[in-house]
Design an enzyme around this catalytic site. Structure first.
Site, PDB file in Angstrom:
ATOM      1  N   ALA A  66      30.921 -26.253 160.813  1.00  0.00           N
ATOM      2  CA  ALA A  66      30.286 -24.992 160.443  1.00  0.00           C
ATOM      3  C   ALA A  66      30.998 -23.849 161.158  1.00  0.00           C
ATOM      4  O   ALA A  66      31.688 -24.057 162.156  1.00  0.00           O
ATOM      5  CB  ALA A  66      28.806 -25.012 160.820  1.00  0.00           C
ATOM      6  N   GLY A 112      29.220 -30.110 160.121  1.00  0.00           N
ATOM      7  CA  GLY A 112      28.759 -29.836 158.761  1.00  0.00           C
ATOM      8  C   GLY A 112      29.671 -30.414 157.698  1.00  0.00           C
ATOM      9  O   GLY A 112      29.231 -30.693 156.579  1.00  0.00           O
ATOM     10  N   GLU A 115      28.598 -33.946 157.372  1.00  0.00           N
ATOM     11  CA  GLU A 115      27.275 -33.915 156.749  1.00  0.00           C
ATOM     12  C   GLU A 115      27.391 -33.641 155.249  1.00  0.00           C
ATOM     13  O   GLU A 115      26.651 -34.219 154.440  1.00  0.00           O
ATOM     14  CB  GLU A 115      26.402 -32.865 157.431  1.00  0.00           C
ATOM     15  CG  GLU A 115      25.990 -33.290 158.842  1.00  0.00           C
ATOM     16  CD  GLU A 115      25.267 -32.197 159.607  1.00  0.00           C
ATOM     17  OE1 GLU A 115      24.154 -32.472 160.094  1.00  0.00           O
ATOM     18  OE2 GLU A 115      25.812 -31.079 159.735  1.00  0.00           O
ATOM     19  N   GLU A 135      28.239 -31.951 167.554  1.00  0.00           N
ATOM     20  CA  GLU A 135      27.324 -30.852 167.870  1.00  0.00           C
ATOM     21  C   GLU A 135      26.795 -30.863 169.295  1.00  0.00           C
ATOM     22  O   GLU A 135      26.585 -29.802 169.902  1.00  0.00           O
ATOM     23  CB  GLU A 135      26.145 -30.862 166.878  1.00  0.00           C
ATOM     24  CG  GLU A 135      26.475 -30.333 165.495  1.00  0.00           C
ATOM     25  CD  GLU A 135      27.036 -31.391 164.561  1.00  0.00           C
ATOM     26  OE1 GLU A 135      27.119 -31.141 163.348  1.00  0.00           O
ATOM     27  OE2 GLU A 135      27.396 -32.495 165.049  1.00  0.00           O
TER      28      GLU A 135
END
Length: 260
Positions: A66, A112, A115, A135
């Site tokens: 991200a 992300g 994900e 993360e």
């Protein structure tokens, strides 16, 4: 919608979405998530699109994570809203599409990015792919479904270790764990995905829609996957695709599914 961070190519009923932020290693920001949602929604509604492939531009990254600069100063409530909106708009949305989605993982798929790949129906990786959820090294946890989808794909223990160490796994280990279905040299990645997509596109879109629904139901705590399968199985008997598929089989010819 005019796309700034993605582009779409369509051929032979197969659409390929490419995330195009190479200077940011295709990192997901709010604009990119919105564009992806819009693209997936439009392709889902297009009867001519039988399969969707998603990948990243360049050779370094599928999606390297991200865009941290967008949320580094968020409050608790803003953080919760970020995760909730992202899951609804993109990650859960992709998982529940009735059009099959293949992730072509080229290079880094981190945070992300992993994900997003895990929300697709399955994944194919290039030999140089690296995957992980780093993360916790930033003082936060995966927020786009990573803590739920990773254990279901590779097992609780492996997922716990990968998340808690903020480590990365290579393509060979990801294949061994079942995180990806195939590993190929990078120049063969898209051709293989197109080959698989072509095979999928020959089958009944209606049956595939219900198969996705039934498989997903088995991973939801509030649904009985077996019951969903039974209902979907019966529903198929009332479709034009079922009539065409069984007739073609009995007539020993290739089926021409109408998609209804």
């Amino acid at each position: 919608m005019e796309y700034e961070n993605i582009y779409i190519e369509e051929e032979n009923n197969i659409a390929t979405i490419t995330i195009n932020r190479p200077k940011k290693l295709n990192a997901l920001n709010k604009r990119t998530i919105l564009e992806l949602h819009t693209a997936f929604k439009e392709l889902e509604e297009d009867a001519n699109t039988k399969v969707i492939i998603i990948t990243g531009s360049g050779e370094k990254a599928f999606v390297a994570g991200a865009d941290i600069s967008e949320f580094a100063h968020f409050s608790e409530d803003q953080g919760r809203q970020l995760a909730a909106e992202g899951q609804e708009r993109l990650f859960d949305f992709v998982e529940n599409l009735t059009t099959p989605v293949i992730a072509a993982v080229n290079g880094f798929a981190l945070g992300g990015g992993l994900e997003l790949a895990m929300s697709c129906h399955f994944r194919v990786a290039s030999e140089n792919a690296k995957m992980g959820l780093p993360e916790v090294s930033l003082g936060v946890i995966p927020g786009y479904g990573g803590t739920q989808r990773l254990p279901s794909l590779i097992g609780k223990g492996r997922a716990m270790e990968l998340i808690m160490t903020a480590g990365m796994t290579d393509a060979a280990k990801a294949l061994d764990w079942g995180l990806v279905n195939h590993v190929v040299p990078q120049d063969e990645l898209i051709p293989l995905c197109l080959k698989i997509a072509s095979r999928i596109s020959n089958n009944s879109p209606i049956a595939i829609k219900y198969a996705i629904k039934a498989v997903n139901a088995g991973f939801k705590y509030d649904e009985n996957g077996y019951a969903v399968e039974i209902d979907a199985f019966g529903t198929c008997f009332g479709t034009a695709d079922f009539k065409e598929g069984t007739t073609a089989f009995l007539e020993k010819r290739k089926a021409n599914f109408p998609g209804s």
